[in-house]
Design a protein around this motif. Structure first.
Motif, PDB file in Angstrom:
ATOM      1  N   ALA A   1       0.839  -1.200   0.000  1.00 52.83           N
ATOM      2  CA  ALA A   1       0.000   0.000   0.000  1.00 52.83           C
ATOM      3  C   ALA A   1       0.868   1.242   0.000  1.00 52.83           C
ATOM      4  N   VAL A   2       0.433   2.241  -0.741  1.00 51.21           N
ATOM      5  CA  VAL A   2       0.969   3.601  -0.645  1.00 51.21           C
ATOM      6  C   VAL A   2      -0.246   4.500  -0.428  1.00 51.21           C
ATOM      7  N   ASP A   3      -0.512   4.795   0.835  1.00 46.01           N
ATOM      8  CA  ASP A   3      -1.678   5.619   1.169  1.00 46.01           C
ATOM      9  C   ASP A   3      -1.469   7.051   0.699  1.00 46.01           C
ATOM     10  N   PRO A   4      -2.489   7.701   0.159  1.00 42.38           N
ATOM     11  CA  PRO A   4      -3.861   7.215  -0.027  1.00 42.38           C
ATOM     12  C   PRO A   4      -4.119   6.694  -1.443  1.00 42.38           C
ATOM     13  N   LEU A   5      -3.074   6.325  -2.188  1.00 46.10           N
ATOM     14  CA  LEU A   5      -3.217   6.020  -3.608  1.00 46.10           C
ATOM     15  C   LEU A   5      -3.784   4.627  -3.867  1.00 46.10           C
TER      16      LEU A   5
ATOM     17  N   ASN B   1      -5.054   9.847 -14.302  1.00 47.18           N
ATOM     18  CA  ASN B   1      -4.053  10.624 -13.574  1.00 47.18           C
ATOM     19  C   ASN B   1      -4.354  10.611 -12.078  1.00 47.18           C
ATOM     20  N   GLY B   2      -3.276  10.551 -11.286  1.00 50.37           N
ATOM     21  CA  GLY B   2      -3.428  10.706  -9.854  1.00 50.37           C
ATOM     22  C   GLY B   2      -3.697   9.447  -9.056  1.00 50.37           C
ATOM     23  N   VAL B   3      -3.705   8.270  -9.716  1.00 51.94           N
ATOM     24  CA  VAL B   3      -3.997   7.034  -8.977  1.00 51.94           C
ATOM     25  C   VAL B   3      -2.734   6.310  -8.521  1.00 51.94           C
ATOM     26  N   GLY B   4      -1.559   6.772  -8.947  1.00 50.11           N
ATOM     27  CA  GLY B   4      -0.325   6.182  -8.437  1.00 50.11           C
ATOM     28  C   GLY B   4       0.371   5.209  -9.363  1.00 50.11           C
ATOM     29  N   LYS B   5       0.230   5.407 -10.663  1.00 48.55           N
ATOM     30  CA  LYS B   5       0.914   4.510 -11.610  1.00 48.55           C
ATOM     31  C   LYS B   5       2.428   4.698 -11.530  1.00 48.55           C
ATOM     32  N   SER B   6       2.882   5.934 -11.617  1.00 47.74           N
ATOM     33  CA  SER B   6       4.329   6.202 -11.511  1.00 47.74           C
ATOM     34  C   SER B   6       4.847   5.859 -10.121  1.00 47.74           C
ATOM     35  N   THR B   7       3.995   6.036  -9.107  1.00 51.52           N
ATOM     36  CA  THR B   7       4.388   5.694  -7.741  1.00 51.52           C
ATOM     37  C   THR B   7       4.730   4.215  -7.630  1.00 51.52           C
ATOM     38  N   LEU B   8       3.985   3.376  -8.332  1.00 51.98           N
ATOM     39  CA  LEU B   8       4.269   1.941  -8.341  1.00 51.98           C
ATOM     40  C   LEU B   8       5.696   1.675  -8.802  1.00 51.98           C
TER      41      LEU B   8
ATOM     42  N   ARG C   1      10.431   5.505  -3.382  1.00 47.89           N
ATOM     43  CA  ARG C   1       9.181   5.749  -2.649  1.00 47.89           C
ATOM     44  C   ARG C   1       8.952   4.562  -1.717  1.00 47.89           C
ATOM     45  N   HIS C   2       8.574   4.830  -0.487  1.00 49.88           N
ATOM     46  CA  HIS C   2       8.383   3.765   0.493  1.00 49.88           C
ATOM     47  C   HIS C   2       6.918   3.349   0.570  1.00 49.88           C
ATOM     48  N   LEU C   3       6.718   2.072   0.834  1.00 50.58           N
ATOM     49  CA  LEU C   3       5.373   1.569   1.062  1.00 50.58           C
ATOM     50  C   LEU C   3       4.857   2.030   2.423  1.00 50.58           C
ATOM     51  N   SER C   4       3.555   2.275   2.503  1.00 48.07           N
ATOM     52  CA  SER C   4       2.924   2.544   3.791  1.00 48.07           C
ATOM     53  C   SER C   4       2.860   1.259   4.616  1.00 48.07           C
ATOM     54  N   ARG C   5       2.658   0.132   3.915  1.00 48.49           N
ATOM     55  CA  ARG C   5       2.681  -1.180   4.544  1.00 48.49           C
ATOM     56  C   ARG C   5       2.826  -2.235   3.453  1.00 48.49           C
ATOM     57  N   GLY C   6       3.089  -3.456   3.893  1.00 48.63           N
ATOM     58  CA  GLY C   6       3.334  -4.525   2.931  1.00 48.63           C
ATOM     59  C   GLY C   6       4.798  -4.591   2.543  1.00 48.63           C
TER      60      GLY C   6
ATOM     61  N   PRO D   1      -9.924   4.803  -9.286  1.00 45.57           N
ATOM     62  CA  PRO D   1     -10.251   5.599  -8.101  1.00 45.57           C
ATOM     63  C   PRO D   1     -10.826   4.761  -6.959  1.00 45.57           C
ATOM     64  N   ASP D   2     -11.480   3.638  -7.299  1.00 54.15           N
ATOM     65  CA  ASP D   2     -12.128   2.811  -6.282  1.00 54.15           C
ATOM     66  C   ASP D   2     -11.525   1.418  -6.190  1.00 54.15           C
ATOM     67  N   GLY D   3     -10.214   1.306  -6.398  1.00 53.64           N
ATOM     68  CA  GLY D   3      -9.571  -0.002  -6.263  1.00 53.64           C
ATOM     69  C   GLY D   3      -8.688  -0.331  -7.444  1.00 53.64           C
ATOM     70  N   HIS D   4      -8.316  -1.593  -7.551  1.00 54.19           N
ATOM     71  CA  HIS D   4      -7.482  -2.033  -8.665  1.00 54.19           C
ATOM     72  C   HIS D   4      -7.838  -3.469  -9.009  1.00 54.19           C
ATOM     73  N   VAL D   5      -7.476  -3.863 -10.216  1.00 57.38           N
ATOM     74  CA  VAL D   5      -7.747  -5.226 -10.667  1.00 57.38           C
ATOM     75  C   VAL D   5      -6.638  -5.651 -11.611  1.00 57.38           C
ATOM     76  N   THR D   6      -6.304  -6.941 -11.573  1.00 60.65           N
ATOM     77  CA  THR D   6      -5.259  -7.493 -12.441  1.00 60.65           C
ATOM     78  C   THR D   6      -5.827  -8.680 -13.213  1.00 60.65           C
ATOM     79  N   GLY D   7      -5.490  -8.762 -14.487  1.00 63.56           N
ATOM     80  CA  GLY D   7      -5.938  -9.888 -15.299  1.00 63.56           C
ATOM     81  C   GLY D   7      -5.537  -9.689 -16.737  1.00 63.56           C
TER      82      GLY D   7
END
Length: 234
Positions: free
Chosen positions: A10-14, A34-41, A49-54, A197-203
């Motif tokens: 997690a990287v809060d609040p992204l 924009n703003g959901v944290g793609k580059s942050t990943l 950049r540090h993780l908030s947790r995990g 904005p309301d989560g993420h999904v992988t597939g």
């Protein structure tokens, strides 16, 4: 080889609760507004950049193609020297990279003829090739690409996608490709990570790029259609 792995990350609040493993040779496309944290990943994988947790596990050799920013026109550095510096700060830290290694990196991206040019005198497309050479020169196990097609014409975009696809197939290099549009990499993408904005999904593309999935991620109705072989999201 240690694959790139996020566990309960997690990287809060992204974004939060990200469990993701990118396998060797896999092409993962990262999408989202924009703003959901793609580059942050990518920054987490780079250690800037540090993780908030995990946790995150990263391979020993990582290559990075940043978003396009023009070099200072007055920068008195040759292309050859810039690529050499990138190698010197990587797996060959503290050692002067061989001319052969630098030449091989430039040749792989079609920039051998630019070796003696000053980087500030190059066009945007040429500078992006130099950044690709920097990323590839250390023989990376994973390539992190942050909007690498920005400011490139269609031919240069195709060349870049072909380069990355060839690299992962021939060298088993994992590719994490951040972009706003999946269409240029639609044919080479193995999986999609969609940050919404309301989560993420992988597939797979077929699993993620649907009206139902994206509507859930945005919290509002989103239509996904295929027009002339391209995905359109409205």
């Amino acid at each position: 080889m240690t694959p790139l792995t996020f566990t309960g990350a997690a990287v809060d609040p992204l974004w939060r609760d990200l469990d993701l493993t990118v396998q060797p040779g896999e092409f993962l496309t990262v999408l989202g507004p924009n703003g959901v944290g793609k580059s942050t990943l990518l920054n987490v994988a780079l250690g800037t950049r540090h993780l908030s947790r995990g946790t995150v596990e990263v391979p020993d050799r990582v290559g990075y193609i940043p978003q396009q920013r023009m070099f200072d026109p007055d920068l008195p550095v040759r292309v050859r020297d810039l690529v050499g510096l990138a190698i010197g700060h990587g797996v060959l830290s503290g050692r002067r990279p061989s001319r052969f290694v630098v030449n091989a990196a430039l040749d792989e991206v079609g920039a051998a003829g630019l070796a003696e040019r000053r980087v500030g005198t190059l066009s945007g497309g040429q500078q992006q090739r130099v950044r690709q050479a920097q990323a590839l020169a250390g023989d990376p196990q994973v390539l992190l690409c942050d909007e690498p097609l920005l400011s490139l014409d269609l031919r240069a975009q195709r060349d870049t996608v072909d380069l990355l696809d060839r690299r992962r197939r021939e060298r088993d290099t994992a590719v994490v490709f951040v972009t706003h549009s999946i269409n240029p990499v639609l044919d080479v993408t193995d999986r999609v990570l969609y940050l919404g904005p309301d989560g993420h999904v992988t597939g797979t593309v077929g699993e993620v790029m649907t009206t139902e999935v994206l509507s859930d991620l945005y919290g509002t109705r989103v239509e996904v259609a295929t027009v002339n072989g391209k995905l359109v999201v409205v």
